[in-house]
Structures are given as C-alpha cells and as structure tokens.
Design a protein around this motif. Structure first.
Motif, mmCIF file in Angstrom:
data_model
loop_
_atom_site.group_PDB
_atom_site.id
_atom_site.type_symbol
_atom_site.label_atom_id
_atom_site.label_comp_id
_atom_site.label_asym_id
_atom_site.label_seq_id
_atom_site.Cartn_x
_atom_site.Cartn_y
_atom_site.Cartn_z
ATOM 1 N N ASN A 246 0.791 -1.229 0.000
ATOM 2 C CA ASN A 246 0.000 0.000 0.000
ATOM 3 C C ASN A 246 0.822 1.278 0.000
ATOM 4 O OD1 ASN A 246 -2.408 -1.481 0.077
ATOM 5 N ND2 ASN A 246 -2.388 -1.592 2.305
ATOM 6 N N SER A 247 2.079 1.186 0.405
ATOM 7 C CA SER A 247 2.893 2.404 0.446
ATOM 8 C C SER A 247 3.939 2.469 -0.654
ATOM 9 C CB SER A 247 3.562 2.563 1.813
ATOM 10 O OG SER A 247 4.355 1.438 2.128
ATOM 11 N N ALA A 248 3.932 1.482 -1.549
ATOM 12 C CA ALA A 248 4.789 1.507 -2.742
ATOM 13 C C ALA A 248 6.265 1.672 -2.394
ATOM 14 C CB ALA A 248 4.335 2.612 -3.703
ATOM 15 N N ASN A 249 6.697 0.901 -1.397
ATOM 16 C CA ASN A 249 8.112 0.947 -1.059
ATOM 17 C C ASN A 249 8.572 -0.367 -0.436
ATOM 18 O OD1 ASN A 249 7.125 1.126 1.610
ATOM 19 N ND2 ASN A 249 7.370 3.348 1.681
ATOM 20 N N VAL A 250 9.861 -0.422 -0.149
ATOM 21 C CA VAL A 250 10.477 -1.622 0.432
ATOM 22 C C VAL A 250 11.191 -1.229 1.717
ATOM 23 C CG1 VAL A 250 12.227 -3.425 0.113
ATOM 24 C CG2 VAL A 250 10.750 -2.744 -1.799
ATOM 25 N N THR A 251 10.881 -1.944 2.790
ATOM 26 C CA THR A 251 11.566 -1.735 4.061
ATOM 27 C C THR A 251 12.769 -2.672 4.135
ATOM 28 O OG1 THR A 251 9.500 -1.146 5.167
ATOM 29 C CG2 THR A 251 11.339 -1.814 6.569
ATOM 30 N N VAL A 252 13.929 -2.095 4.485
ATOM 31 C CA VAL A 252 15.165 -2.878 4.612
ATOM 32 C C VAL A 252 15.487 -3.028 6.094
ATOM 33 C CG1 VAL A 252 17.595 -3.049 3.964
ATOM 34 C CG2 VAL A 252 15.962 -1.893 2.438
ATOM 35 N N ILE A 253 15.610 -4.274 6.549
ATOM 36 C CA ILE A 253 15.836 -4.566 7.967
ATOM 37 C C ILE A 253 17.212 -5.189 8.167
ATOM 38 C CG2 ILE A 253 15.013 -5.856 9.983
ATOM 39 C CD1 ILE A 253 12.219 -5.833 8.715
ATOM 40 N N ASN A 254 17.978 -4.613 9.083
ATOM 41 C CA ASN A 254 19.260 -5.180 9.489
ATOM 42 C C ASN A 254 18.986 -6.337 10.442
ATOM 43 O OD1 ASN A 254 21.621 -5.705 11.089
ATOM 44 N ND2 ASN A 254 22.488 -3.750 10.428
ATOM 45 N N GLY A 255 19.375 -7.541 10.038
ATOM 46 C CA GLY A 255 19.069 -8.719 10.835
ATOM 47 C C GLY A 255 19.845 -8.805 12.132
ATOM 48 N N ALA A 256 20.973 -8.113 12.218
ATOM 49 C CA ALA A 256 21.774 -8.166 13.443
ATOM 50 C C ALA A 256 21.176 -7.312 14.546
ATOM 51 C CB ALA A 256 23.198 -7.711 13.146
ATOM 52 N N THR A 257 20.491 -6.226 14.151
ATOM 53 C CA THR A 257 19.976 -5.278 15.134
ATOM 54 C C THR A 257 18.450 -5.176 15.139
ATOM 55 O OG1 THR A 257 20.137 -3.445 13.561
ATOM 56 C CG2 THR A 257 22.065 -3.894 14.932
ATOM 57 N N ASN A 258 17.796 -5.792 14.153
ATOM 58 C CA ASN A 258 16.343 -5.665 13.990
ATOM 59 C C ASN A 258 15.909 -4.207 13.893
ATOM 60 O OD1 ASN A 258 15.745 -8.415 13.934
ATOM 61 N ND2 ASN A 258 15.641 -8.550 16.160
ATOM 62 N N THR A 259 16.674 -3.439 13.139
ATOM 63 C CA THR A 259 16.344 -2.042 12.907
ATOM 64 C C THR A 259 16.181 -1.804 11.410
ATOM 65 O OG1 THR A 259 18.697 -1.455 12.846
ATOM 66 C CG2 THR A 259 17.550 -1.203 14.957
ATOM 67 N N VAL A 260 15.373 -0.802 11.076
ATOM 68 C CA VAL A 260 15.182 -0.429 9.680
ATOM 69 C C VAL A 260 16.336 0.453 9.243
ATOM 70 C CG1 VAL A 260 13.686 0.801 8.057
ATOM 71 C CG2 VAL A 260 12.674 -0.587 9.879
ATOM 72 N N THR A 261 17.033 0.006 8.212
ATOM 73 C CA THR A 261 18.194 0.767 7.733
ATOM 74 C C THR A 261 17.863 1.636 6.537
ATOM 75 O OG1 THR A 261 18.881 -1.150 6.413
ATOM 76 C CG2 THR A 261 19.858 -0.907 8.595
ATOM 77 N N ALA A 262 16.751 1.316 5.847
ATOM 78 C CA ALA A 262 16.363 2.122 4.691
ATOM 79 C C ALA A 262 14.923 1.835 4.323
ATOM 80 C CB ALA A 262 17.279 1.843 3.497
#
Length: 327
Positions: A246-262
């Motif tokens: 629905n938001s026409a984008n891709v969330t990038v997750i750092n698996g080591a920290t479980n944080t969104v990097t982009a």
C-alpha cells in the motif's frame, strides 16, 4: 526474462493463461510457471528462453516449488485441493497427491526430501514424503494459513496464519507443533534466514514485521510500510526486505539489530520480492505499475526500473545465471 548484469529484458516468453507463480531450478537452468487459469505449468529452457513443454496440472495452480536435489517440481492446485508432482528430467506428472482445502503455498526441504503444503481453507498443512509421494501427516495450524517456509538447517517449518494472527512452528522430524507464536494482524508472508536461525513474518494488517528467534521462539516487532505483503532474506548480508503493497516501497531490515536501515521507493503496489545473494541485488514486482524495481543491496538505492508485462505477480531469481523471471 531480465538479464541481471544489464537490467535489460532479454526475452518475453509466452506462458499459459494467468501465470501466477514462477520457480527456478538453478541446477538444470529450467523455469516453471504455474498458470492459474490454464490448469497447467509452462516449462522454460533457461539457456534458450524457449518453452520446452506444457505440463497439465490441477485446477487453478497457485504456487510452485522446486527440489533441485531430486529435480522434482511441486504445484499446489488451489481449485482441486491437490499437489501435482512433476519429474524435471522427463517433464511428466509422476503423481497427484491429495492436499487440504485450497492449498495456497508449498515449500520443499531438500535435505529431508519433504514437502509442506499450506491449506488455506482447511487450516492445516499437508506433509508429503518426496521419495514416495505419500502424505505422511496432516498438521493442524492456525486459521487460514497463507504461507509456509522451511529452515533446512534446523528441520523446522513456519506457517503464517492470516486470520488467527499467528505463526505455527512445526518440528519436521516429528510433524508436531512445537509452538504457536503471536504475530500482528494478518500475517501473509514468511521467510527464513537459515544462517542466523531467524524468521521474518510480514503482517499486512498492522504494517509491521514479526521477527522470530528460531532458537528460543521469542519475537520482536519491526515497523514496516503500509500493507507489507512479501518478505525475502539475503542470508549472506543478514538483511531482510519487505515489499509494502500500500505504500509503494520496500523496508530494509538489518538482521543483526532488527532495525530499519532504509526505506526504498518501489513501483505501484509491490506484491513480491526476491533476492540474488550472489550479486546482492533485490527485485520487486510491482503489480499495478507493470514493472520491476531493482535495488542495489550494498547502497539501498534503485539502480533500474525494468518494464514487465501486465500485472507482474511473481519473480524468481537464478543466481547461477544471474537471470530474473517475472510472471
């Protein structure tokens, strides 16, 4: 067919009616397309980009998976509640195995030669012995299982249950449920990182991702875009990618920290995502802008937008040939 080195379309191969899913056998360089309205599977030679044959399947083939070890293909037939088994060497049907009602997804464990089928309307998983094509178990799961994924390292299966907002964890050695983990609203996709023993669940209704520690069955929640619909993992870089419909984008997750990097812009209604771990490149099929977004995993930037056919619904990568196939 997209050349991954140049991000150019090198062929458009005719398939059956309403091609809905696609899978690749990188060992044989063969591609399998499940044609939902054609009740068949198109087999494509990856070396020549020509159709080698069309194999009859059941009613409304909805998902397809490949076991590259045995060169066997499994097709979940939504409308006939069965699984068509295809011998990849001969392109012939070797069995039609009964499944539950409305099989929605299929996954293969190439280590144990076992196949798992998520049955949406009967809320269970059919377990098939790949050596005999016999159903060895039917495992009850949550309501409306939408996707299934396998960790071949731990012999564990994860099932995303859309209508019960949960994930069922199945022990592959015993075919028993070892845990039922709470997810957020409407989990519709699941992916496994076998290197870190981490599982990612895209929750469409709550715009986030449930991250499961496979060793402890504990969870964390990571925010995503609106309507996360698909998730894929690069085990080499320990990164997860979530396509937000629905938001026409891709969330990038750092698996080591479980944080969104982009958060990377994609096309209209991104519906699926696939990763080439060799090139660290991500491919996103945008169903309503009729194209594929190509993302550089090192920089999290869009390197190309490649035109595709009408309503691209599935994408598969052959990491050996660096070729991408879009149904």
């Amino acid at each position: 067919v997209i050349n991954g080195a140049t991000n150019t379309v090198i062929a458009t191969v005719a398939a059956g009616t309403s091609p809905f899913a696609v899978a690749v056998n990188p060992v044989t360089n063969t591609i399998y397309v499940a044609n939902y309205s054609g009740a068949n599977v198109t087999v494509i030679n990856g070396a020549t980009n020509t159709v080698t044959t069309i194999v009859a399947a059941g009613t409304n083939p909805y998902a397809v998976a490949v076991d590259p070890v045995t060169n066997t293909i499994y097709v979940a037939n939504l409308g006939s509640s069965s699984v068509t088994v295809i011998n990849g060497a001969t392109n012939t049907v070797t069995a039609t195995v009964p499944a539950g009602t409305n099989p929605y997804a299929v996954a293969v464990d190439p280590v144990t030669n076992t196949i798992y089928v998520a049955n949406f309307s009967s809320s269970n998983v059919t377990v098939i012995n790949g050596a005999t094509n016999i159903v060895t178990a039917t495992v009850a799961v949550g309501y409306n299982p939408r996707k299934v994924a396998v960790d071949p390292v731990t012999n564990t299966i994860y099932v995303a249950n859309q209508s019960s907002s949960s994930v069922t964890v199945i022990n592959g050695a015993t075919n028993t449920v070892t845990a039922t983990l709470a997810a957020a609203s409407n989990p519709v996709a699941v992916a496994v990182d076998p290197v870190t023993n981490t599982i990612y669940v895209a929750n469409y209704g709550s715009s986030n991702v449930t991250v499961i520690n496979g060793a402890t069955d504990t969870t964390a929640t990571v925010s995503a875009g609106s309507g996360p619909y698909a998730v894929a993992v690069n085990p080499v870089t320990n990164t997860a990618y979530v396509a937000n419909y629905n938001s026409a984008n891709v969330t990038v997750i750092n698996g080591a920290t479980n944080t969104v990097t982009a958060t990377v812009a994609a096309g209209t209604e991104p519906i699926t995502v696939s990763v080439n771990p060799v090139t660290n490149t991500i491919y996103v099929a945008n169903v309503n802008s009729f194209n594929v977004t190509v993302i550089d995993g090192a920089t999290n930037t869009v390197t190309a937008t490649v035109s595709a056919g009408t309503e691209p619904n599935a994408v598969a990568v052959d990491p050996v040939t660096n070729t991408i196939y879009v149904a």
